[in-house]
Design a protein around this motif. Structure first.
Motif: not given
Length: 517
Positions: A238-240, A420-423, A467-469
């Motif tokens: 996500x940071x990238x 916070x990143x939560x999956x 990759x995130x969308x």
């Protein structure tokens, strides 16, 4: 008759290298005695002259000790709202028992004799300030030289000391003048007009995700943003994405400094290439690509990223002093506007005592990051690990909380924003409370926002291509065959994209699972 030996004569004429510190000995420090006398005399003769001088000078700026004492007496009179003239200054010095130290009433009176006009008092004061800065540079250089000769001196502490002392001279003595409200209003109205005519509401560095930018209006200058998650959730990926989106922004590319304490620069570039070209990271890392994929890698990835203003530092052992020094240089040379650190717990405080515990060290680091964000006027995103307390909860709620931040509560205090990143699929949760499928969902929960609202943003992750969308647009279907060590964490059943995670990740040296993303 002896034949002269030319080589020997040249060697005798060649002098040994001179110690730099010896250049200071036997020389009179920079000074302007006559101007000091003229300024002090003008203050005692001209009403209001002190208000002009005090904006520029302080007592330490005067080279002559008696002049420093006289100026402090003037400051004392100003603080007591008394007039400043020849008689009041003499009385104030007498009250302070310093009149004889400056040479008596005669020497104070003599100062007024050297005044021709007070018209140029501001220019004279600035020359005195310049001489003082020169003396300070000599003094600081001498201290650094002396410390550098000590075998016990830590070189990184010494570098930070030198940079901080020099910056202190700049911040303390080269201050901007005050501005009247009318001039500030002109700038403010101009900024409002510019924002009105912009097609987007983003005022900071864009994240590249519209739903996130609606809440943050972009990453704001001077803000410290903490991005935290458990290992293997996707912090680095996500940071990238944030770095790539900022550097390749079509409207205004932002130079990005990326500090990776965990991965090498090559590994990071592979991940960015995977996200940009949408080719499996596994294929890029192993070099197992078809001809059409190589063309796609060059066309969509390499050609675009070659011009991206991203600066990567993969120093494994980085302390806050080194980081500050590197960021200052990058700001000066490349005008960086965005800093990302991966990740906070791998940094060291540096220069701390042996009795300092890890919590105090993390506090020093987080405080230093916030100070650096304000000093450089850029947003800083620092990745952070979460403790295992998330997995220990028995109520089934695995959404991270502020108390889950690892090793120090100071991270929460210093940060302007905590995300916070939560999956859900990370914890084998495949449906939401309505019974609907949440396959591929990634929640960015804003748990602290000093200048905005607290919300949860839904994105969709394709970690196989790093990759995130935005969840509103959805993610495309995966490409190609599944690489060897990637496994599905959910089946598609015809509903949305399929999500995969890489198996075989190991814990980093802090004791948690290594974050492969």
């Amino acid at each position: 008759m002896d034949i002269p030996n030319v080589n020997r004569d040249r060697k005798q004429k060649r002098k040994a290298p001179m110690d730099i510190s010896t250049l200071m000995y036997g020389k009179v420090p920079p000074q302007a005695r006559e101007l000091e006398e003229a300024v002090l005399g003008a203050v005692m003769l001209e009403k209001g002259a002190f208000d002009t001088v005090i904006e520029i000078l302080k007592a330490e700026c005067f080279y002559v000790d008696s002049h420093q004492r006289i100026f402090r007496a003037m400051q004392g009179l100003a603080n007591k709202s008394q007039p400043i003239d020849l008689l009041t200054v003499v009385e104030e010095l007498r009250f302070r028992e310093e009149l004889e130290m400056v040479g008596g009433p005669y020497m104070v009176t003599k100062l007024t004799n050297s005044v021709v006009s007070s018209a140029n008092i501001e220019a004279h004061a600035r020359i005195i300030l310049q001489k003082y800065i020169q003396r300070e540079l000599i003094r600081i250089s001498g201290e650094i030289i002396s410390e550098a000769y000590e075998d016990s001196a830590d070189v990184f502490d010494l570098l930070d000391l030198a940079e901080s002392r020099l910056y202190e001279i700049t911040s303390n003595n080269l201050k901007n003048n005050y501005e009247s409200i009318d001039s500030v209003l002109v700038k403010t109205i101009q900024r409002i007009e510019d924002l009105r005519h912009r097609n987007e509401d983003i005022t900071g560095v864009p994240s590249g995700f519209p739903s996130l930018d609606k809440v943050t209006y972009g990453w704001q200058n001077t803000d410290l943003i903490i991005l935290a998650a458990r290992p293997a959730v996707g912090k680095t990926a996500f940071a990238l994405n944030l770095a790539r989106n900022a550097a390749l922004n079509a409207n205004k590319p932002t130079p990005v400094a990326l500090f990776s304490l965990e991965m090498s620069a090559g590994q990071l570039v592979q991940r960015i290439l995977s996200a940009e070209s949408e080719i499996w990271l596994e294929k890029i890392a192993r070099g197992k690509m078809e001809e059409h994929e190589m063309k796609q890698l060059y066309a969509k990835g390499i050609q675009r990223l070659a011009q991206a203003p991203i600066f990567i530092d993969d120093s494994a052992a980085l302390n806050i002093f080194e980081l500050r020094a590197k960021c200052r240089r990058l700001k000066t040379r490349n005008n960086i506007g965005f800093i990302i650190i991966d990740y906070l717990q791998l940094m060291s405080g540096g220069g701390e005592g042996k009795n300092t515990n890890r919590e105090q060290e993390i506090s020093t680091i987080s405080r230093g990051l916030k100070q650096m964000a304000k000093e450089l006027q850029v947003p800083i995103i620092a990745l952070s690990q979460l403790s295992r307390e998330v997995e220990k909860r028995k109520d089934g709620n695995k959404m991270p909380q502020l108390s889950d931040l690892r090793e120090s509560g100071a991270i929460e205090q210093d940060a302007d924003m905590v995300c916070f990143i939560y999956r859900p699929e990370y914890y084998d949760v495949t449906t939401n409370e309505m019974g609907e499928s949440n396959r591929g969902e990634t929640h960015i929960r804003i748990a602290k926002h000093r200048n905005g609202s607290l919300e949860t943003i839904k994105l969709r992750a394709r970690l196989e291509i790093q990759r995130f969308y935005d969840d509103e647009g959805g993610a495309p279907n995966p490409m190609g065959n599944l690489p060897p060590n990637w496994k599905p964490v959910s089946d598609t059943e015809g509903q949305g994209p399929k999500l995969y995670i890489q198996t075989g990740s190991k814990m980093n040296d802090l004791g948690d699972d290594d974050d492969p993303f």
